[in-house]
Motif scaffolding. Structure first.
Motif, PDB file in Angstrom:
ATOM      1  N   ALA A 155      40.849  32.436  85.839  1.00 37.59           N
ATOM      2  CA  ALA A 155      40.598  32.890  84.463  1.00 37.59           C
ATOM      3  C   ALA A 155      39.989  31.768  83.629  1.00 37.59           C
ATOM      4  CB  ALA A 155      41.895  33.382  83.826  1.00 37.59           C
ATOM      5  N   PHE A 156      40.557  30.585  83.729  1.00 29.68           N
ATOM      6  CA  PHE A 156      40.082  29.449  82.945  1.00 29.68           C
ATOM      7  C   PHE A 156      38.665  29.058  83.345  1.00 29.68           C
ATOM      8  CE2 PHE A 156      40.165  24.692  82.215  1.00 29.68           C
ATOM      9  CZ  PHE A 156      40.102  24.761  80.833  1.00 29.68           C
ATOM     10  N   ALA A 157      38.398  29.007  84.653  1.00 32.31           N
ATOM     11  CA  ALA A 157      37.072  28.625  85.126  1.00 32.31           C
ATOM     12  C   ALA A 157      36.024  29.647  84.700  1.00 32.31           C
ATOM     13  CB  ALA A 157      37.075  28.475  86.648  1.00 32.31           C
ATOM     14  N   ALA A 158      36.362  30.919  84.792  1.00 33.98           N
ATOM     15  CA  ALA A 158      35.403  31.948  84.376  1.00 33.98           C
ATOM     16  C   ALA A 158      35.064  31.831  82.900  1.00 33.98           C
ATOM     17  CB  ALA A 158      35.978  33.334  84.681  1.00 33.98           C
ATOM     18  N   ALA A 159      36.083  31.565  82.082  1.00 34.72           N
ATOM     19  CA  ALA A 159      35.866  31.453  80.641  1.00 34.72           C
ATOM     20  C   ALA A 159      35.050  30.205  80.299  1.00 34.72           C
ATOM     21  CB  ALA A 159      37.208  31.427  79.915  1.00 34.72           C
ATOM     22  N   LYS A 160      35.391  29.080  80.909  1.00 38.17           N
ATOM     23  CA  LYS A 160      34.691  27.836  80.586  1.00 38.17           C
ATOM     24  C   LYS A 160      33.265  27.825  81.142  1.00 38.17           C
ATOM     25  CE  LYS A 160      37.361  25.305  78.006  1.00 38.17           C
ATOM     26  NZ  LYS A 160      36.941  24.903  76.647  1.00 38.17           N
ATOM     27  N   ALA A 161      33.068  28.442  82.290  1.00 41.74           N
ATOM     28  CA  ALA A 161      31.699  28.553  82.811  1.00 41.74           C
ATOM     29  C   ALA A 161      30.868  29.439  81.893  1.00 41.74           C
ATOM     30  CB  ALA A 161      31.722  29.124  84.227  1.00 41.74           C
ATOM     31  N   GLY A 162      31.484  30.490  81.369  1.00 44.38           N
ATOM     32  CA  GLY A 162      30.786  31.340  80.412  1.00 44.38           C
ATOM     33  C   GLY A 162      30.441  30.602  79.138  1.00 44.38           C
ATOM     34  N   LEU A 163      31.360  29.757  78.666  1.00 43.86           N
ATOM     35  CA  LEU A 163      31.105  28.972  77.459  1.00 43.86           C
ATOM     36  C   LEU A 163      29.935  28.013  77.691  1.00 43.86           C
ATOM     37  CD1 LEU A 163      32.256  28.315  74.572  1.00 43.86           C
ATOM     38  CD2 LEU A 163      33.409  26.385  75.667  1.00 43.86           C
ATOM     39  N   ARG A 164      29.879  27.416  78.871  1.00 43.33           N
ATOM     40  CA  ARG A 164      28.772  26.494  79.180  1.00 43.33           C
ATOM     41  C   ARG A 164      27.437  27.239  79.175  1.00 43.33           C
ATOM     42  NH1 ARG A 164      26.696  24.103  84.629  1.00 43.33           N
ATOM     43  NH2 ARG A 164      25.755  22.127  83.950  1.00 43.33           N
ATOM     44  N   ALA A 165      27.406  28.425  79.766  1.00 46.94           N
ATOM     45  CA  ALA A 165      26.171  29.210  79.772  1.00 46.94           C
ATOM     46  C   ALA A 165      25.773  29.604  78.352  1.00 46.94           C
ATOM     47  CB  ALA A 165      26.348  30.446  80.644  1.00 46.94           C
ATOM     48  N   LEU A 166      26.771  29.944  77.538  1.00 42.88           N
ATOM     49  CA  LEU A 166      26.510  30.261  76.128  1.00 42.88           C
ATOM     50  C   LEU A 166      25.865  29.065  75.439  1.00 42.88           C
ATOM     51  CD1 LEU A 166      27.034  32.020  73.509  1.00 42.88           C
ATOM     52  CD2 LEU A 166      29.184  30.740  73.323  1.00 42.88           C
TER      53      LEU A 166
END
Length: 245
Positions: A155-166
């Motif tokens: 969950a954490f990795a998916a969220a933080k990877a999404g934040l990086r792409a954002l």
């Protein structure tokens, strides 16, 4: 009204990095606005009092960064009552560990809302006020999980990877409009209340410079804001010298 240098908003001003970033920008002469959930307002007010006692300007706001209306109202209030936002730092962590079979949809969704969706709301509102002025700095705090997922941190990795792409997308869109968008990869443990609650050797790690020190990390955030636009950094890694890559 805020100082002539404008206003810095820190979303997620916790006991470690967020507080250090707020202190650092206050020392630069910016009026600092700090936010956490309303239930943590007492601790926020204590940080604001500390900054004011040191000669800075600080304002504490209880805000659910996942709530669109609350975030929009926060930005509107700061711009109307305190001053123009020159720096916005999104610093919400949401670092939790669950084996995948124990990761409920509620946990996954909540972590994504905190560490990714809330970043989108902050980035969008920052763009609305900064882009028309042709200036501003927007910094997102990432993590090792922004780049690679560990076991138990889906969950954490998916969220933080999404934040990086954002952050990457916003940098490409807002950079040509004069807004500096940066993503900071925090690759290592950060000294603070949470780490001290789960690790007993923090003082020894500090003595050996083997753990990230919030005040030294905060200096890098200030540096990002100071950078001339001819040499902007988009992604910056911060890790102790002894941390393995």
């Amino acid at each position: 009204m805020g100082s002539r240098k404008g206003v810095c908003l820190v979303i997620g001003a916790g006991d470690g990095l967020g507080s250090a970033v707020a202190r650092a920008f206050a020392a630069e002469g910016l009026a600092v606005c700090i936010t956490r959930r309303a239930r943590n307002l007492e601790r926020l007010e204590a940080l604001a009092d500390e900054i004011r006692a040191a000669g800075g300007e600080a304002h504490a706001f209880g805000c659910d960064a996942r709530d669109e209306s609350e975030v929009m109202s926060l930005f509107e209030r700061i711009e109307a009552e305190i001053g123009p936002l020159e720096v916005v730092v999104f610093n919400i962590g949401a670092n939790v560990r669950f084996p995948i079979v124990e990761t409920t949809s509620r946990v996954f969704t909540k972590v994504w809302e905190m560490a990714c969706f809330a970043g989108f709301l902050a980035g969008r509102e920052a763009a609305r006020v900064m882009a028309p002025r042709g200036r501003g700095t927007l910094i997102f705090t990432g993590a090792t999980a922004s780049l690679r997922g560990r076991d138990g941190f889906a969950a954490f990795a998916a969220a933080k990877a999404g934040l990086r792409a954002l952050a990457q997308s916003l940098a490409r869109e807002l950079g040509p409009q004069g807004v500096h968008v940066a993503h900071v990869v925090v690759d290592g443990a950060v000294d603070g209340t949470f780490i001290r609650s789960i690790r007993g050797e923090v003082d020894d790690l500090l003595a050996r410079d083997s753990i990230l020190k919030p005040e030294e990390m905060a200096a890098s955030y200030v540096h990002l804001h100071r950078q001339p636009r001819s040499a902007w950094t988009h992604e910056l890694d911060l890790r102790p010298w002894s941390e393995t890559w």
